[in-house]
Every structure is written in C-alpha cells, then in structure tokens.
Design an enzyme around this catalytic site. Structure first.
Site, short mmCIF file in Angstrom:
data_model
loop_
_atom_site.label_atom_id
_atom_site.label_comp_id
_atom_site.label_asym_id
_atom_site.label_seq_id
_atom_site.Cartn_x
_atom_site.Cartn_y
_atom_site.Cartn_z
N HIS A 77 0.84 -1.22 0.00
CA HIS A 77 0.00 0.00 0.00
C HIS A 77 0.87 1.26 0.00
CE1 HIS A 77 -3.89 -2.06 0.90
NE2 HIS A 77 -3.09 -2.96 1.42
N ASN A 150 -10.28 -2.85 2.52
CA ASN A 150 -9.96 -2.89 1.09
C ASN A 150 -11.23 -2.68 0.27
OD1 ASN A 150 -7.18 -3.31 1.22
ND2 ASN A 150 -7.35 -5.54 1.07
N HIS A 341 -3.68 1.10 12.20
CA HIS A 341 -3.40 -0.09 13.00
C HIS A 341 -4.74 -0.77 13.32
CE1 HIS A 341 -1.85 -2.86 15.77
NE2 HIS A 341 -1.55 -2.10 16.78
N TYR A 364 0.73 -4.15 12.16
CA TYR A 364 0.61 -2.71 11.89
C TYR A 364 1.41 -1.87 12.88
CZ TYR A 364 -2.71 -3.84 8.25
OH TYR A 364 -3.27 -4.34 7.12
FE1 HDE Z 1 -2.52 -4.76 5.42
N1 HDE Z 1 -0.73 -3.99 5.89
N2 HDE Z 1 -1.89 -6.58 5.98
N3 HDE Z 1 -4.26 -5.62 4.75
N4 HDE Z 1 -3.16 -3.01 4.78
C1 HDE Z 1 -0.36 -2.71 5.74
O1 HDE Z 1 0.73 -1.40 7.35
C2 HDE Z 1 -0.80 -6.82 6.73
C3 HDE Z 1 -4.61 -6.92 4.86
C4 HDE Z 1 -4.41 -2.68 4.37
O2 HDE Z 1 -3.20 3.51 3.95
C5 HDE Z 1 0.95 -2.39 6.39
O3 HDE Z 1 1.06 0.82 7.65
C6 HDE Z 1 -0.73 -8.21 7.10
C7 HDE Z 1 -6.01 -7.10 4.67
C8 HDE Z 1 -4.47 -1.30 4.01
O4 HDE Z 1 -1.59 3.36 5.44
C9 HDE Z 1 1.33 -3.71 7.06
C10 HDE Z 1 -1.81 -8.79 6.49
C11 HDE Z 1 -6.50 -5.84 4.42
C12 HDE Z 1 -3.20 -0.80 4.23
C13 HDE Z 1 0.20 -4.60 6.65
C14 HDE Z 1 -2.54 -7.77 5.81
C15 HDE Z 1 -5.40 -4.93 4.49
C16 HDE Z 1 -2.41 -1.89 4.73
C17 HDE Z 1 1.97 -1.78 5.47
C18 HDE Z 1 -2.20 -10.24 6.47
C19 HDE Z 1 -7.94 -5.43 4.11
C20 HDE Z 1 -2.72 0.60 3.98
C21 HDE Z 1 2.09 -0.33 5.86
C22 HDE Z 1 -2.58 -10.75 7.65
C23 HDE Z 1 -8.87 -5.76 5.12
C24 HDE Z 1 -2.97 1.51 5.15
C25 HDE Z 1 1.25 -0.20 7.02
C26 HDE Z 1 -2.55 2.91 4.82
C27 HDE Z 1 -1.07 -1.76 5.12
C28 HDE Z 1 0.13 -5.87 7.08
C29 HDE Z 1 -3.71 -8.02 5.06
C30 HDE Z 1 -5.56 -3.53 4.27
C31 HDE Z 1 2.69 -4.28 6.71
C32 HDE Z 1 0.34 -8.87 7.91
C33 HDE Z 1 -6.79 -8.40 4.74
C34 HDE Z 1 -5.68 -0.54 3.48
O5 HDE Z 1 1.37 -3.60 8.46
#
Ligand code: HDE
Length: 706
Positions: A77, A150, A341, A364
């Site tokens: 993202h 999402n 987070h 997060y």
């Molecule tokens: Fe994320 N995801 N994600 N994700 N995600 C991040 O956090 C993660 C997942 C989503 O505009 C990271 O600040 C894991 C699902 C959005 O700043 C990180 C898993 C969904 C955004 C991270 C998922 C999301 C992130 C990277 C699997 C939809 C952007 C930078 C378990 C429900 C937020 C950050 C923004 C961002 C981890 C799966 C949505 C690495 C480990 C499912 C919208 O922490």
C-alpha cells in the site's frame, strides 16, 4: 456536540495542529535552530573560486536534512492518497455496540481516509490492476478507531503467516525488479495457483473491481468478521461495508493501461479535484450483523477471510455516512505519515479469532516502528487522537511531549497514583470475555477448507460483460507468464470454479480446455456482487470532453456547458489549441485544454459541438476522430450536436443508428444525435441522462473494452 470546521476538525484537533503548522509568510528564513539567514543561494567559501568551508553550518544543515528526507515507503500500500472528513451515524447503535461515535446522530466524528494500491511503489501509476486499500481513521472521543479495509470483501490468504509469501510473490521479481505494480508475472501466478484458498480473491482481482474509475466510486470492506460489544458486554458479529453514493464504477483495462502513461495520478487527481471543487465524496457505512448464536449457521466459517456473507442471507444495514471534505495541506506530513493499525479499537468494537486479523494486529504496530522511526509515531499531528493521552510510556526517538511527573511507573505514591486506571463505566476498554480453550497446534480448521464455492458464486453473479472482462484479464495475465505449467495449473484451478471460465481462458492461451468440470457448478448467485445496476446518484461530477475548433457554434457550446453544468457534470472544451476559439457568429468561446494534452480515456463522455468550419477541421484531425472512436470502443456516452452528426456518421460506429434529417433526439446504445427536430439543449439533456449509466455494455464492440 463539538463544533466542526469544514474539514470535520473539532476545535481540539485544530488547536493541536496549529502550533505545528508552518507559516512561511510570518517571518524570515532561519536555520532549524531559529537563526535568521541572509543568503541561501551561495555556500560559504574561501574566496570567490575557493573551496567550501566546513564552518558553513547553514549549508551542512540544509544538505543533511535533505539527505534524510526520505522514510521507508510502506511495504505494501505504498502508493496512496488521503483526505479528511467526518462521519455521522444515522441513529444510535446502542443495541449492538457501546462505541461512543455510534451512539448519537447529532455528533459527527472527524476522520482521515487513505486510499491506496497494494503492490506498486510510491511512485507507481494509479490505474494498475490491483486491490485498493480503503483505510479510515476515526478520531473519536474515546480514542482513535481504525477501520483498515480494502475495496474487495475477501483476501488472498486465510492465515497472516502466509502474508510475506504472498507479498513476495506479487511484488516485482527479486532478480530484476520487474514488473512494477503488476500481478501479471510468473511468481504471482506460481504462488496463487499452488494456494487454492486465494482463488476467490484472485477472481475479484481479475474483475473490473480492480480498476476503479475513482476512489469516489469504490466500495470498501472491513473483510474480517469483527465483534460489536454492547454496554452489557454482549457481542454481535459484524462485517463492515462502505458504499459510495456515486455508485460503484470501474475503468476498462485498455483505458487503465493508457491512463498509466497519460495521467499516472488519475485517481489521486480525481479525489483532490473533487474535494477542491466542493464535490465532496460520500460513503454510507453499512453493517452485516450476526447474533452470536448463529456463529455456525453458515456453510462457511465466519472467521475465514476468504468468504463473504452473501447480502441476500444477511442484508447490509446502513448505519451512517462519511463525507470527505478537506484535502491535506502537506502530503508527507499527513498522507504519508498516517499510521493505521487494526488494533486501534475503541470500547464497543472488538476482534474475532480470524487468523488473518490476529496477525494484522501484530503487524501494523510493528511496521510503523520501522517506517516512522520509533515508538512516538502516535504523536505526529495526523495520528494524534482527540482523546487525551496519558500514561507512563517515556522517551524514545522523536519524543514531543514533556512529562513533568517524577513517577513514570505504577503503582506510585509520588504522583498520587496517577494516571489512574479507569473502570469500564468510565470508558475503559474491556476485552470481550470470549471463552477460549485449545491445544497448541499448527493446523488450519477444517471449516476453512472449501476454496471454490464462493468463487463460483462470484462468477455466477457477474453480468455477461463482467464475465468477458474477467476472461480477458486471465488471458492477459497468464499470457505474461512464461512457465507453461503455471498456466496449466491455473486453468485447472479455474475448472474447479466453473468449466466455462476455464475453457474460455484455456482457449485464449492456446491450452487444451478441460474435458469437464472438476466440480459441478452449484448454480447459486448473489446479485449484490455484480457492478451492473450500481449506478448511484446520477451523472454529477462526471467529466465530459466537448470537442470544438474555430468556427464552432456558440449556441451549441453554450447549451452543452449550461445543461451539463446544471447537472453537476464537469464539461471541458477541448480544441486543437487552448485559449480563445472563434465562433461561427463572429464571437469567441474559451477552449479549456488542447486536444493533444488530454485523451478520451480521461473523460466519461465525449460530445462533438456543431459549426460547419469547426466540424470540417475536426474531421481532418486524427486525434479528434480518435477521441470519438476510442470513447465509443470503451462503451462511453458519445454525442454529436447539429451538423456534427455527419462527422459521427462517417465513423460508421458498428450497430448504431444515428438521427436522420428531421428526427428528434436519438439515443442508441449511448450514442446521442439529433436531426432537425431537436436543438442542442435537448441533445445535451439526453446525453446527460445517458452519462449516468456509466457505460453502455450492450454495444457491438469487438473486445476492446475488455
Ligand atoms: Fe494490510 N498492511 N496486511 N491488509 N493493509 C499494511 O501497514 C498486513 C490486509 C491494508 O493507507 C501495512 O502501515 C498483514 C487485509 C491497508 O496506510 C502492514 C496482512 C486488508 C493498508 C500490513 C494484511 C489490508 C495496509 C503496510 C495479512 C484489508 C494501507 C504499511 C494478515 C482488510 C494503510 C502499514 C494505509 C497496510 C500488514 C492483510 C488492508 C505491513 C500482515 C486483509 C488498506 O502492516
């Protein structure tokens, strides 16, 4: 009720931000330590042509700061765009949750939303095929609540421990860092074809949902099943949905690829401009509520994030509205530094044991520590809660707060025991007392095993044009995969979803289609999954190109501008050159932009104004003609006014009837024209109505839009 300024900021929030806001107009240029400077253009040197001196503290500070300007981009993202706004519930939800911001329809809560793509780097194009992030921070009186969702309601994997594998597979390949922001390569398809739980989400990714026309026209989903908790401590399972009031609409793939070059900031610009011009995006928040007693009432597991609850089984109940009405002042300070987070929760909202959510609750916080350089990132202006923060956490990089108390521990007597813990009656967060009992095991629940029925449900729910686009997307993506076994394996997976899908994809790849279905299609569908019929509020905020040249009919341009603008449509006159155009009656009209700097792909519709000389010029202008044929091929609304109809006729648009002499307005498959029987205003009115349909999928266009 706290007062709000236009950006949904409470006065408390405004006050917190103000001392930190730069006011360049208020004084002189200084160093970071406040010393005024008289020259910032020349380094201090020994003589006019001599070496630069170490003593030049201004030079060293300026360059050093510059060298350290970058922070790591988000690991996923990375590319995003954000905006402020506010959220207001329609009614009290006290029956289900004690969350303060969901109690009172008279109280609005400030929010910041960040939309994003997932795979690409910070500088990648907006219009790639990808999932979009839809992350909302609610600055509630009880602390920040982050709904990090999402634009698709399911995910690729069921357990967070697979996330690094998935992300490594979709990101550019490690040897040559190719391709940027695309899933169309071997490692992605290798992984997903070996990971059947991803099949449902991959189908969403191959659909037009992955190509949003605008962040303003995109749904959002919390994905996981969360838990509401009421004042008595009773829980209700909840799934969150954002629904855009402008309807859910997408681009087509051919457009996306072109826009990637023509305007890589297409979605970001669209959001920015809409807010700047007062066309504030609005989204309704909805919930699907499931009583705890029904936890096992479904043929899938509520804890499995690769599953939806079909809306026909549990309807979405609208609970409030969010309006985005203020652009950030500084992209880095706000959009880049915002830290979401999933574990930013408030009393009344809790987790379930969805293993993906559980892992996110770790990730997060961890990711912010590296990205924002330490544990004090919550003190950055955009992350600061409006609720008071008070605890014994101290020091660390970038500490902004001055803690005067001697006692930074509990229990203490030196500070009178402060800060003291609160009781739940005084707003303390109490974890839902779920009974948990189990042996330590590494094993997926059997209830997570059905990877195909909901993929089939999605496929069955698509309109024909949606199916066509999905097939084309698989053909494109797999066509970029070099390894034949990966292509074959994917077709085999598709055959578990639907035999027709697998056959069509296989044929497009020159592979042998499967002899019969691996699993018979269950035949069920869920109409809410299709984008067909999700029109929204009408044509307002759509963009239309009005093509004109010298000699254009002033009456046509006026009628078009007036009618379109009255409907809230943004009309731009495009001509061979920008500036003033001569009109047929000897006057002038303004041309907003040159044909050469724009493209039909950047508009929702194209209209050709009349005027003999103008039409003659445009007929000989290949670019103008291309606007019309391309917009037609992308199934957009196209119109010609007055004598411009003859130019449209020469294009022989397949399957379309144009108005003949004396006819009134004719709208055939979204191509609008008129003979002598109707004037420019009537054409403009019919065009505007047709524009509200987004696209005209029933045209006989040979696969270009797919
Ligand atoms: Fe994320 N995801 N994600 N994700 N995600 C991040 O956090 C993660 C997942 C989503 O505009 C990271 O600040 C894991 C699902 C959005 O700043 C990180 C898993 C969904 C955004 C991270 C998922 C999301 C992130 C990277 C699997 C939809 C952007 C930078 C378990 C429900 C937020 C950050 C923004 C961002 C981890 C799966 C949505 C690495 C480990 C499912 C919208 O922490």
């Amino acid at each position: 009720m706290p007062q709000q300024d236009q950006g949904g900021r409470t006065p408390e929030k405004q006050e917190q931000l103000d001392p930190l806001r730069d006011r360049p107009e208020d004084g002189h240029l200084t160093t970071n330590s406040g010393t005024r400077l008289h020259d910032t253009d020349n380094s201090l040197s020994a003589g006019e042509r001599g070496p630069t001196l170490m003593e030049d503290f201004h030079f060293r500070e300026k360059i050093t700061h510059f060298d350290h300007e970058r922070i790591p981009e988000r690991v996923v993202h990375a590319r995003g765009a954000g905006a402020y706004g506010h959220f207001r519930p329609y009614e009290s939800l006290a029956e289900f949750t004690k969350a303060d911001f969901l109690q009172d329809p008279d109280r609005s809560t400030p929010v910041f939303v960040r939309f994003s793509t997932v795979a690409g780097s910070r500088g990648s194009a907006d219009t790639v095929r990808d999932v979009r992030g839809f992350a909302t921070k609610f600055y509630t009186r009880e602390g920040n609540y982050d709904l990090v969702g999402n634009n698709m309601p399911v995910f690729f994997i069921q357990d967070a421990i697979k996330f690094p594998d998935f992300v490594h597979a979709v990101k550019p390949e490690p040897n040559n860092e190719i391709p940027q922001a695309q899933s169309a390569h071997d490692t992605f398809w290798d992984f997903v074809s070996l990971q059947p739980e991803s099949m449902h989400m991959v189908l969403w990714l191959m659909s037009d949902r992955a190509l949003p026309r605008s962040y303003r026209m995109m749904q959002g989903f919390g994905v996981h099943t969360f838990r509401f908790v009421d004042a008595q401590g009773c829980g209700t399972f909840v799934k969150f949905h954002w629904k855009p009031l402008l309807g859910t609409h997408s681009l087509v793939w051919d457009e996306c690829q072109k826009i990637g070059g023509q305007d890589p900031d297409f979605n970001r610009r669209d959001l920015w401009e809409a807010i700047e011009t007062g066309n504030f995006p609005e989204y309704e928040l909805g919930v699907q509520l499931v009583p705890e007693k029904d936890e096992f009432a479904f043929d899938f597991d509520l804890l499995d994030p690769t599953k939806i609850i079909p809306e026909e089984i549990v309807p979405v109940r609208p609970i409030g509205k969010m309006t985005l009405d203020r652009n950030p002042d500084n992209f880095f300070a706000e959009t880049e530094q915002i830290a979401f987070h999933t574990a930013h929760v408030v009393p009344g909202i809790d987790f379930t044991n969805d293993p993906l959510l559980q892992g996110r609750n770790f990730s997060y916080l961890d990711t912010q520590l590296i990205r924002l350089g330490g544990p004090n990132f919550e003190q950055l202006p955009v992350n600061r809660p409006v609720a008071t923060v008070r605890n014994n956490q101290r020091d660390g990089y970038g500490q902004q707060r001055i803690h005067p108390a001697r006692a930074a521990y509990a229990p203490n007597s030196l500070s009178g025991g402060c800060p003291a813990v609160a009781s739940p009656d005084h707003g303390a967060y109490l974890h839902y007392a779920e009974r948990v009992d189990g042996a330590k095991i590494r094993k997926r629940s059997e209830s997570f095993n059905d990877h195909y029925s909901q993929a089939t449900l999605f496929w069955n729910s698509m309109a024909d044009w949606e199916k066509e686009h999905i097939v084309a997307a698989y053909r494109f993506e797999l066509g970029k995969v070099d390894t034949r076994e990966i292509r074959e394996r994917t077709v085999d997976r598709l055959n578990h979803i639907d035999n027709d899908l697998a056959t069509r994809v296989a044929e497009g790849l020159g592979l042998t289609p499967p002899a019969g279905p691996a699993i018979p299609n269950h035949g069920r569908s869920s109409p809410a999954l299709s984008m067909a019929g999700q029109e929204g509020l009408g044509p307002a905020t759509r963009k239309v190109a009005v093509l004109a040249a010298d000699g254009v009919s002033a009456a046509d341009v006026r009628a078009l501008r007036d009618t379109l603008t009255a409907a809230g449509v943004i009309a731009e006159v495009l001509a061979p050159h920008p500036g003033e155009l001569r009109t047929a009656d000897g006057g002038t009209v303004a041309a907003d932009k040159a044909l050469t700097t724009m493209a039909s792909t950047l508009y929702d519709g194209v209209v050709l104004a009349g005027g003999e000389e103008s039409v003659r010029t445009l007929a000989a202008n290949g670019r103008a003609v291309h606007y019309l044929t391309e917009a037609f091929a992308h199934n957009k609304t196209v119109a010609a006014v007055g004598d411009a109809v003859e130019l449209l006729r020469t294009l022989r648009l397949p399957g379309v009837r144009l108005a003949e002499d004396g006819d009134g307005v004719v709208d055939d498959h979204g191509v609008v024209s008129a003979g002598g029987g109707a004037g420019p205003t009537e054409v403009a009115e019919t065009f505007t109505e047709a524009l509200a349909n987004h696209r005209h999928w029933d045209r006989e266009v040979d696969g270009v839009a797919a």
